[in-house]
Enzyme design. Structure first.
Site, mmCIF file in Angstrom:
data_model
loop_
_atom_site.group_PDB
_atom_site.id
_atom_site.type_symbol
_atom_site.label_atom_id
_atom_site.label_comp_id
_atom_site.label_asym_id
_atom_site.label_seq_id
_atom_site.Cartn_x
_atom_site.Cartn_y
_atom_site.Cartn_z
ATOM 1 N N ASN A 146 -0.966 6.156 5.727
ATOM 2 C CA ASN A 146 -0.293 4.867 5.930
ATOM 3 C C ASN A 146 -0.284 4.083 4.599
ATOM 4 O O ASN A 146 -0.860 4.536 3.610
ATOM 5 C CB ASN A 146 -1.017 4.095 7.045
ATOM 6 C CG ASN A 146 -2.389 3.644 6.613
ATOM 7 O OD1 ASN A 146 -3.022 4.282 5.776
ATOM 8 N ND2 ASN A 146 -2.844 2.551 7.147
ATOM 9 N N CYS A 149 -1.817 1.571 3.140
ATOM 10 C CA CYS A 149 -3.028 1.273 2.337
ATOM 11 C C CYS A 149 -3.945 2.480 2.255
ATOM 12 O O CYS A 149 -5.090 2.386 1.793
ATOM 13 C CB CYS A 149 -3.715 0.063 2.933
ATOM 14 S SG CYS A 149 -2.604 -1.357 3.009
ATOM 15 N N GLU A 197 -5.730 4.320 4.283
ATOM 16 C CA GLU A 197 -6.956 4.590 5.046
ATOM 17 C C GLU A 197 -6.717 5.511 6.246
ATOM 18 O O GLU A 197 -7.645 6.177 6.701
ATOM 19 C CB GLU A 197 -7.618 3.287 5.497
ATOM 20 C CG GLU A 197 -6.891 2.497 6.586
ATOM 21 C CD GLU A 197 -5.780 1.586 6.049
ATOM 22 O OE1 GLU A 197 -5.399 1.756 4.872
ATOM 23 O OE2 GLU A 197 -5.307 0.716 6.805
HETATM 24 P P1 ADP Z 1 -4.230 -6.712 9.225
HETATM 25 O O1 ADP Z 1 -5.372 -7.436 8.627
HETATM 26 O O2 ADP Z 1 -2.978 -7.555 9.239
HETATM 27 O O3 ADP Z 1 -4.494 -6.147 10.594
HETATM 28 P P2 ADP Z 1 -4.581 -4.698 7.132
HETATM 29 O O4 ADP Z 1 -4.518 -5.477 5.873
HETATM 30 O O5 ADP Z 1 -5.928 -4.247 7.623
HETATM 31 O O6 ADP Z 1 -3.809 -5.479 8.302
HETATM 32 O O7 ADP Z 1 -3.681 -3.408 6.955
HETATM 33 C C1 ADP Z 1 -3.808 -2.336 7.869
HETATM 34 C C2 ADP Z 1 -2.584 -1.495 7.864
HETATM 35 O O8 ADP Z 1 -1.513 -2.253 8.438
HETATM 36 C C3 ADP Z 1 -2.052 -1.119 6.504
HETATM 37 O O9 ADP Z 1 -2.677 -0.003 5.947
HETATM 38 C C4 ADP Z 1 -0.617 -0.830 6.843
HETATM 39 O O10 ADP Z 1 -0.494 0.436 7.466
HETATM 40 C C5 ADP Z 1 -0.300 -1.909 7.832
HETATM 41 N N1 ADP Z 1 0.262 -3.102 7.184
HETATM 42 C C6 ADP Z 1 -0.380 -4.055 6.489
HETATM 43 N N2 ADP Z 1 0.469 -5.000 6.019
HETATM 44 C C7 ADP Z 1 1.680 -4.646 6.443
HETATM 45 C C8 ADP Z 1 2.982 -5.192 6.300
HETATM 46 N N3 ADP Z 1 3.214 -6.296 5.616
HETATM 47 N N4 ADP Z 1 4.010 -4.547 6.872
HETATM 48 C C9 ADP Z 1 3.800 -3.441 7.559
HETATM 49 N N5 ADP Z 1 2.595 -2.876 7.732
HETATM 50 C C10 ADP Z 1 1.548 -3.443 7.186
#
Ligand code: ADP
Length: 608
Positions: free
Chosen positions: A287, A289, A291
């Site tokens: 995905n 980021c 992970e």
């Molecule tokens: P959150 O804190 O909003 O739940 P995270 O920063 O933990 O999200 O990111 C988790 C995953 O969510 C990322 O690895 C990515 O797959 C997805 N993600 C994060 N930001 C976005 C975004 N702006 N648009 C689409 N997917 C996102």
């Protein structure tokens, strides 16, 4: 802190979190005004995610009334965990549960086969996922290289990098109407003939802004680079060797890119596949980021436990030790005595149940994704607030004690998450693809989920929970925030508390700390406090890498972690960090040299 009260239940939310919630998470009317309070959002989520308990209960022989009682009990537990900021599901679950667009997952990987049909089907699927707030990852390695023949037209292929820019352009359009700006991961294998163009594809143009890029590095490549041997680049279409390069030169190019602006990152693809619990579905991508390591069409529901919430005060810890009545007699509490392990175990078990229910309630954007997601039931329970927990425990991030704590926390969470998944399998059955999985092949372990743990960045949910992100160190102790035309110091509240308790608080000092961002050189702060309040830039790359490795040891999928380097770090420093990451067992690296991107999201000493 603003406090909401409702039926004696409370959710403490700070101004930043409230602003984020109002902008994107809370239900709105047509005029764009929020029509729910944060507490209503958590109620909506808890109620929706507890619903499947009724059918599951009836399926295992409970009466309707009994099953509804179980559902109500779980709903209460889910709500308590979120209101107490001990656990948060990923953003799409908070935004979409119980609403028309019930897409609840953060991460997806889509296939890109070497055909126009496949590329453009996936382009459409990317748009559908982005609209719902999910992130997408793609492996472009099966695409024939640039200049290769297209037999049906006798034309030439434009190659993976040019198709990436198509996905990028579409992301730009969709983000206008979606819940959040779309995020992508593009991955190319290190042995693809177009790898050199891929490594530099973001350097000198403005075409691929909505992608993180990573090179999928093989064990063979690392071996050849170490031994300074040649390395073959092959056409994925027929295996023909198109070019032979010196492995070290290619490694150097990757490292130079990362030094220049943090890209490309790398993922160790053989290691990821060696640990793939469903080898019947190979993994080519992650995905955005990086992970979540997912086969094509799989998705992952993430959720994160806020570790800071499980740290006891010294007085509580002493009481706990006294109650346990240790034979060895009274002693000073160790860090692990200061953690409420009983509550943490309960939280892990409830969180696993929550995330397994999310799989039921999820309205998947595609039939293929529904099939794969329900078939594997991957969940990714992770942590946040680790740096906050460390400062409360008085442990510097870059210390052996912090590594031991990381190990204790994650070993405990992973173990209890698997136990919870085993218990769920008894209640609800194993995941559909279990038979071909390593859980069956290796030890016959009957589990409900192919994976249980993953550590996400927690970019937004850590803000909602008011804690530090994921397993990252503190970015700053304080910064200057512009408010009503003035620059006001915004200081970490725990630091303010310590400064007052220890008697070194003054407004001047807080301003000075905010100007520096860090306390390393602020003499008025006692030496031991300076040591504990270490920030990401002051931590050596080795300590960053070792922390990632400590968590990786007990995590089913991957870890989101940035290895921070100071601006003056050399290309060799970056090379060393990459090599170390591989040698200590990590699954990938994302690295960032301070100041190396034009636009830094957060910069120390100034408001974010
Ligand atoms: P959150 O804190 O909003 O739940 P995270 O920063 O933990 O999200 O990111 C988790 C995953 O969510 C990322 O690895 C990515 O797959 C997805 N993600 C994060 N930001 C976005 C975004 N702006 N648009 C689409 N997917 C996102």
């Amino acid at each position: 802190m603003e406090t909401e009260r409702h039926d004696a239940q409370v959710f403490e939310v700070n101004d930043n979190a409230l602003a984020v919630l109002e902008k994107r998470y809370l239900k709105k009317n047509e005029a764009g005004d929020a029509i729910e309070e944060p507490i209503d959002m958590f109620r909506r989520v808890a109620g929706t995610i507890a619903e499947p308990e009724v059918d599951f209960g009836i399926a295992r022989g409970l009466s309707g009334d009994e099953a509804r009682a179980v559902s109500e009990e779980q709903e209460k537990r889910f709500l308590d965990l979120m209101l107490s900021r001990k656990f948060m599901p990923n953003s799409p679950t908070l935004m979409n549960a119980g609403r028309e667009l019930a897409q609840l997952s953060a991460c997806f990987v889509l296939p890109v086969e070497d055909s126009i049909d496949s590329i453009y089907d996936t382009l459409k699927h990317q748009a559908v996922i982005h609209k719902s707030g999910g992130g997408t990852g793609f492996g472009f390695s099966k695409l024939r290289p640039k200049g290769d023949v297209v037999s049906s037209t006798m034309g030439v292929s434009s190659g993976p990098v040019s198709f990436m820019s198509v996905f990028d352009a579409s992301t730009d359009k969709i983000k206008q109407g979606g819940t959040r700006r779309g995020a992508n991961m593009g991955i190319l294998r290190v042995d693809h003939p177009d790898i050199e163009g891929f490594i530099t594809c973001k350097h000198d143009n403005d075409e691929i802004n909505n992608f993180n890029i990573s090179v999928a590095i093989t064990d063979e490549f690392m071996e050849r680079a170490r031994a300074d041997l040649d390395f073959d680049l092959k056409n994925p279409r027929d295996g023909e060797v198109i070019k032979t390069v010196r492995a070290q030169d290619l490694f150097r190019k990757i490292v130079e890119g990362a030094w220049l602006n943090g890209e490309p990152g790398v993922v160790f693809i053989d290691r990821i596949n060696a640990d793939n619990p469903t080898p019947q579905f190979p993994i080519e991508a992650t995905n955005p980021c990086s992970e979540a390591h997912l086969p094509a069409y799989d998705s992952c529901n993430l959720g994160s436990i806020n570790l800071e919430r499980f740290v006891l005060t010294a007085a509580q810890a002493e009481e706990k030790i006294a109650q346990n009545g240790r034979a060895s007699g009274p002693r000073a509490p160790k860090e692990t005595d200061c953690v409420d392990w009983v509550a943490l175990k309960e939280c892990v078990r409830t969180a696993v149940r929550f995330l397994d229910n999310v799989i039921e309630q999820n309205d998947y954007p595609l039939a293929e994704i529904a099939r794969m997601s329900r078939g594997n039931r991957r969940i990714g329970l992770g942590v946040m607030g680790f740096a906050d927990a460390l400062v409360k425990l008085g442990v510097p991030y870059d210390s052996g004690r912090a590594l031991e704590l990381a190990n204790s926390f994650m070993e405990f969470i992973d173990r209890h998450a698997w136990e919870a998944s085993r218990d769920l399998a008894e209640e609800r059955g194993v995941f559909a693809n279990w038979e071909g999985s390593v859980h069956n092949a290796r030890d016959g372990r009957r589990v409900r989920n192919a994976t249980v743990t993953t550590i996400a960045p927690t970019g937004t949910i850590s803000m909602i929970a008011g804690c530090s992100g994921g397993i990252e160190p503190l970015f700053a102790v304080a910064f200057l925030r512009r408010q009503a035309g003035m620059e006001m110091p915004d200081v970490n509240p725990e630091f303010v508390k310590i400064a007052k308790d220890r008697g070194f608080y003054s407004e001047d000092l807080m301003r000075s700390v905010a100007e520096h961002g860090s306390v390393r050189d602020v003499e008025e702060v006692p030496e031991d406090v300076r040591r504990v309040w270490v920030t990401s830039q002051e931590i050596s790359p080795e300590d960053h890498v070792n922390m990632q490795a400590a968590f990786q040891k007990h995590t089913s999928m991957g870890i989101s972690k940035t290895i921070n380097l100071p601006n003056e770090a050399t290309i060799q420093d970056v090379a060393d960090a990459y090599t170390l990451t591989y040698s200590v067992g990590c699954k990938g690296v994302a690295l960032y040299r301070d100041g190396s991107r034009d636009e830094q999201v957060l910069s120390k000493g100034s408001a974010p």
